[in-house]
Design a protein around this motif. Structure first.
Motif, PDB file in Angstrom:
ATOM      1  N   VAL A   9       0.848  -1.191   0.174  1.00 18.62           N
ATOM      2  CA  VAL A   9      -0.008   0.018  -0.047  1.00 18.62           C
ATOM      3  C   VAL A   9       0.948   1.133   0.066  1.00 18.62           C
ATOM      4  N   LEU A  10       1.794   1.326   0.779  1.00 19.04           N
ATOM      5  CA  LEU A  10       2.729   2.365   0.853  1.00 19.04           C
ATOM      6  C   LEU A  10       3.579   2.705  -0.259  1.00 19.04           C
ATOM      7  N   THR A  11       4.052   1.586  -0.819  1.00 23.33           N
ATOM      8  CA  THR A  11       4.851   1.818  -2.222  1.00 23.33           C
ATOM      9  C   THR A  11       3.893   2.309  -3.336  1.00 23.33           C
ATOM     10  N   THR A  12       2.736   1.528  -3.536  1.00 29.25           N
ATOM     11  CA  THR A  12       1.719   2.062  -4.587  1.00 29.25           C
ATOM     12  C   THR A  12       1.397   3.735  -4.260  1.00 29.25           C
ATOM     13  N   LEU A  13       1.148   3.842  -3.024  1.00 29.95           N
ATOM     14  CA  LEU A  13       0.422   5.367  -2.650  1.00 29.95           C
ATOM     15  C   LEU A  13       1.737   6.307  -3.187  1.00 29.95           C
ATOM     16  N   ILE A  14       3.060   5.991  -2.734  1.00 31.08           N
ATOM     17  CA  ILE A  14       4.063   6.905  -2.982  1.00 31.08           C
ATOM     18  C   ILE A  14       4.338   7.040  -4.323  1.00 31.08           C
ATOM     19  N   CYS A  15       4.238   5.891  -5.012  1.00 24.20           N
ATOM     20  CA  CYS A  15       4.648   5.827  -6.447  1.00 24.20           C
ATOM     21  C   CYS A  15       3.213   6.724  -7.182  1.00 24.20           C
ATOM     22  N   LEU A  16       2.407   6.432  -6.757  1.00 25.10           N
ATOM     23  CA  LEU A  16       1.180   7.381  -7.337  1.00 25.10           C
ATOM     24  C   LEU A  16       1.359   9.000  -7.112  1.00 25.10           C
ATOM     25  N   SER A  25      -9.344  10.135 -15.066  1.00 29.97           N
ATOM     26  CA  SER A  25      -7.953   9.209 -15.140  1.00 29.97           C
ATOM     27  C   SER A  25      -7.927   8.150 -14.277  1.00 29.97           C
ATOM     28  N   VAL A  26      -8.996   7.887 -13.797  1.00 31.95           N
ATOM     29  CA  VAL A  26      -9.163   6.787 -12.906  1.00 31.95           C
ATOM     30  C   VAL A  26      -8.746   5.177 -13.594  1.00 31.95           C
ATOM     31  N   PRO A  27      -9.087   5.168 -14.983  1.00 35.78           N
ATOM     32  CA  PRO A  27      -8.504   4.000 -15.596  1.00 35.78           C
ATOM     33  C   PRO A  27      -6.856   3.740 -15.751  1.00 35.78           C
ATOM     34  N   GLY A  28      -6.143   4.765 -15.685  1.00 37.03           N
ATOM     35  CA  GLY A  28      -4.791   5.101 -15.491  1.00 37.03           C
ATOM     36  C   GLY A  28      -4.242   4.670 -14.249  1.00 37.03           C
ATOM     37  N   ILE A  29      -4.838   5.159 -13.165  1.00 41.67           N
ATOM     38  CA  ILE A  29      -4.722   5.077 -11.842  1.00 41.67           C
ATOM     39  C   ILE A  29      -4.734   3.615 -11.556  1.00 41.67           C
ATOM     40  N   VAL A  30      -5.841   3.079 -12.015  1.00 34.63           N
ATOM     41  CA  VAL A  30      -6.138   1.594 -11.645  1.00 34.63           C
ATOM     42  C   VAL A  30      -5.167   0.612 -12.205  1.00 34.63           C
ATOM     43  N   SER A  31      -4.793   0.893 -13.599  1.00 29.38           N
ATOM     44  CA  SER A  31      -3.820   0.116 -14.038  1.00 29.38           C
ATOM     45  C   SER A  31      -2.552   0.175 -13.698  1.00 29.38           C
ATOM     46  N   VAL A  36      -8.902 -10.840  -6.912  1.00 35.45           N
ATOM     47  CA  VAL A  36      -9.583  -9.801  -6.562  1.00 35.45           C
ATOM     48  C   VAL A  36      -9.074  -8.441  -7.113  1.00 35.45           C
ATOM     49  N   ILE A  37      -7.884  -8.317  -7.377  1.00 34.25           N
ATOM     50  CA  ILE A  37      -7.213  -7.079  -8.154  1.00 34.25           C
ATOM     51  C   ILE A  37      -7.583  -7.066  -9.376  1.00 34.25           C
ATOM     52  N   THR A  38      -7.567  -8.426 -10.286  1.00 34.92           N
ATOM     53  CA  THR A  38      -8.065  -8.479 -11.567  1.00 34.92           C
ATOM     54  C   THR A  38      -9.538  -7.912 -11.692  1.00 34.92           C
ATOM     55  N   PHE A  39     -10.302  -8.601 -10.915  1.00 37.10           N
ATOM     56  CA  PHE A  39     -11.725  -8.289 -10.883  1.00 37.10           C
ATOM     57  C   PHE A  39     -11.916  -6.705 -10.710  1.00 37.10           C
ATOM     58  N   ILE A  40     -11.387  -5.985  -9.551  1.00 41.80           N
ATOM     59  CA  ILE A  40     -11.576  -4.703  -9.245  1.00 41.80           C
ATOM     60  C   ILE A  40     -11.303  -3.920 -10.582  1.00 41.80           C
ATOM     61  N   SER A  41     -10.004  -4.286 -11.376  1.00 47.30           N
ATOM     62  CA  SER A  41      -9.456  -3.375 -12.350  1.00 47.30           C
ATOM     63  C   SER A  41     -10.131  -3.716 -13.753  1.00 47.30           C
ATOM     64  N   ASN A  42     -10.750  -4.666 -13.790  1.00 53.24           N
ATOM     65  CA  ASN A  42     -11.520  -4.932 -15.057  1.00 53.24           C
ATOM     66  C   ASN A  42     -12.884  -4.102 -14.837  1.00 53.24           C
ATOM     67  N   VAL A 100      -1.981   1.091 -10.392  1.00 50.02           N
ATOM     68  CA  VAL A 100      -2.002   0.430  -9.210  1.00 50.02           C
ATOM     69  C   VAL A 100      -1.692  -1.198  -9.224  1.00 50.02           C
ATOM     70  N   THR A 101      -2.668  -1.766 -10.328  1.00 50.25           N
ATOM     71  CA  THR A 101      -2.470  -3.072 -10.343  1.00 50.25           C
ATOM     72  C   THR A 101      -0.942  -3.495 -10.772  1.00 50.25           C
ATOM     73  N   MET A 102      -0.325  -2.468 -11.565  1.00 44.74           N
ATOM     74  CA  MET A 102       1.156  -3.196 -11.833  1.00 44.74           C
ATOM     75  C   MET A 102       2.239  -2.943 -10.613  1.00 44.74           C
TER      76      MET A 102
END
Lengths: 272, 268
Positions: free
Chosen positions: A67-74, A183-189, A244-250, A191-193
């Motif tokens: 979570v921390l890594t993803t947030l800081i990256c974002l 820009s949510v689609p970009g954020i979601v993809s 779960v992640i794939t489901f959310i991101s789809n 985050v999944t990465m």
């Protein structure tokens, strides 16, 4: 009857390969996860995982790191991608290349480089294992966050922004109500990465002498102990998280257009 | 307005500094006799000499490259042929293939490596020193990306050309080889390049499936950080400087060529 060759028959070797080396390995870990050494069906390994404070702690620790890594990256990637895509910066796409180029350099070598710098700054890496882990993870995955954000933001239609401005919205309102939702689609993809690799890439922790385990390290240690059963349990838990992640991101995925984006983008994102 | 512009530029430079400073500083120090960053020593090419004269290091580099090329070739053939076949299959078959194709893409490498390892070692009893588990494991990781980069090209291609070739008497195989393949070459090349980079970057699959005596760059570097001689450590700085240079040249080259291609397409 004469034998005729059809184009669709070319799919056969690949289908066999997928069954043997993609589907079958999954079935094997499912088998190992739900059996014990005597080959009997058993849920004991799963129960043990969730009953032991140690393993549950590992799961939580990996989630915290991810979570921390993803947030800081974002937080770093969003302004960067925005500046490259939207402020009419000259040669934005050429600059983007600079930001994604590190993806092609072997990640162990990149982490080694960062490690040397951190050693110079901190003196002893072992003093701040958690902070160093996060810094190295962010360093490793940042390009994978910038790339999808940039792609979404460049595709974002400027007329929406202009319309909002014409209707009297202030800059901040335009951002929160128009640009960010679009820009949510970009954020979601992005985050999944970043999320999954940062839960599993235990090499980063090893390299900065962080001896706390994450989910990936558990697989690593069961592997060295030839404990297929427990290793499979961890794999199954990770697979569930992936589902779960794939489901959310789809649900937020962009249409057809994005399914055949540069495969490198997806390819490189999965280094965990 | 001016201060805003300044801060925008400042932010961009700051992020670039974060991304590149470590690599560039390490590259700089690879040309000195320093064993630690920060200490000032004289210019020296010792690291490069060590890198190319230590058999262990040379073997590791050549082994990594051979493995990457082998895996990429195998993946490219399998993935391209599979993509063509799947593209002309029924919806059901194609759906099933694409679904399983997606598994290694979304899966964590640790899980892919671990599961392939159990399958090969515990079920099929293939010995790791045959290199079979390693090649199969990395191929399983790479093929889906070849498939994914070929399929869009198949969608965009002109399907009447194939029919024309068949009407003019081409066999199916000949028509695919002479008409379909040339039209999807860009997809095949980008799939091949993706496979190369994935194999070069892979640590987890390699570490679970490789023969004990064999090392890729990733596994070697990780082992080296667990304590080894300083000369090896600094020789790896030289390696990362070289890799950085190669990547810069390749990426810039690919983009210059790509742009030229685009311009050609637009003018014609």
């Amino acid at each position: 009857m004469k034998y005729t060759f059809h184009r669709k028959q070319l799919a056969i070797p690949y289908a066999i390969f997928l069954i043997l080396f993609v589907i079958l390995p999954l079935l094997v870990i499912i088998f190992y996860a739900f059996t014990n050494d005597n080959g009997q069906v058993s849920f004991h390994n799963f129960i043990a995982f969730f009953q032991s404070g140690k393993t549950v702690g590992t799961l939580l620790y990996s989630i915290v790191i991810a979570v921390l890594t993803t947030l800081i990256c974002l937080l770093i990637a969003y302004p960067t991608a925005f500046l490259l895509a939207k402020t009419g910066m000259r040669s934005g796409s050429a600059l983007l290349l600079l930001f994604v180029l590190p993806m092609w350099i072997n990640f162990t070598l990149r982490i080694t480089a960062l490690k040397e710098i951190l050693t110079l700054i901190e003196g002893n890496l072992a003093l701040h294992p958690f902070a160093n882990t996060i810094i190295c993870m962010v360093y490793d995955f940042l390009p994978f966050m910038i790339m999808p954000l940039y792609n979404t933001l460049t595709k974002l239609d400027d007329s929406y922004i202009e319309a909002a401005q014409d209707l009297g919205a202030k800059k901040s309102l335009v951002f929160w109500r128009v640009i960010l939702p679009l820009s949510v689609p970009g954020i979601v993809s992005g985050v999944t990465m970043v999320f999954l690799p940062s839960m599993t890439n235990y090499v980063v922790l090893d390299m900065v002498y962080n001896s706390t385990y994450i989910m990936g390290s558990l697989i690593g240690s069961y592997f060295s102990a030839y404990d297929w059963h427990n290793g499979s349990v961890i794999s199954i838990i990770l697979l569930l998280i992936i589902c779960v992640i794939t489901f959310i991101s789809n649900r937020y995925a962009e249409g057809e257009e994005d399914s055949h984006v540069n495969p490198l983008k997806k390819a490189e994102a999965r280094k965990g | 307005m001016k201060t805003l512009k300044f801060f925008q530029g400042f932010w961009i430079w700051l992020v670039l500094l974060f991304l590149y400073a470590p690599i560039l500083i390490l590259a700089f120090y690879s040309f000195t006799s320093a064993t630690m960053i920060g200490s000032i020593r004289e210019f020296s090419l010792d690291n490069y000499v060590t890198l190319f004269t230590t058999p262990e290091l040379v073997d590791m580099i050549i082994g990594t490259l051979l493995l990457a090329v082998g895996v990429a070739l195998l993946s490219t053939i399998l993935g391209t042929v599979g993509a063509i076949g799947s593209f002309y299959s029924s919806k059901k078959v194609r759906g099933a293939i694409e679904l399983s194709n997606q598994i290694p893409v979304v899966n964590a490498d640790v899980v892919t490596g671990f599961s392939v390892c159990i399958l090969m070692i515990a079920i099929f009893h293939v010995r790791k020193d045959t290199y079979v588990p390693l090649v199969i494991g990395q191929t399983a990781l790479c093929v889906p990306f070849v498939y994914l980069s070929v399929i869009p090209r198949l969608k965009k291609m002109d399907h009447q050309l194939y029919e024309a070739a068949r009407d003019l008497g081409c066999t199916v195989g000949m028509a695919i080889w002479r008409v379909t393949i040339p039209q999807i070459v860009p997809g095949i090349t980008s799939g091949f390049m993706t496979a190369i980079t994935l194999s070069l970057d892979d640590y987890f699959i390699a570490t679970y499936t490789k023969p004990a005596t064999f090392n890729t760059i990733s596994t070697y570097v990780v082992n080296a950080t667990r304590g080894s001689q300083t000369s090896i450590k600094t020789a790896l700085w030289a390696l990362s400087a070289i890799i950085f240079l190669v990547v810069v040249l390749c990426v810039v080259g690919a983009n210059v060529f790509g742009m030229r291609d685009k311009q050609k397409n637009e003018t014609s």
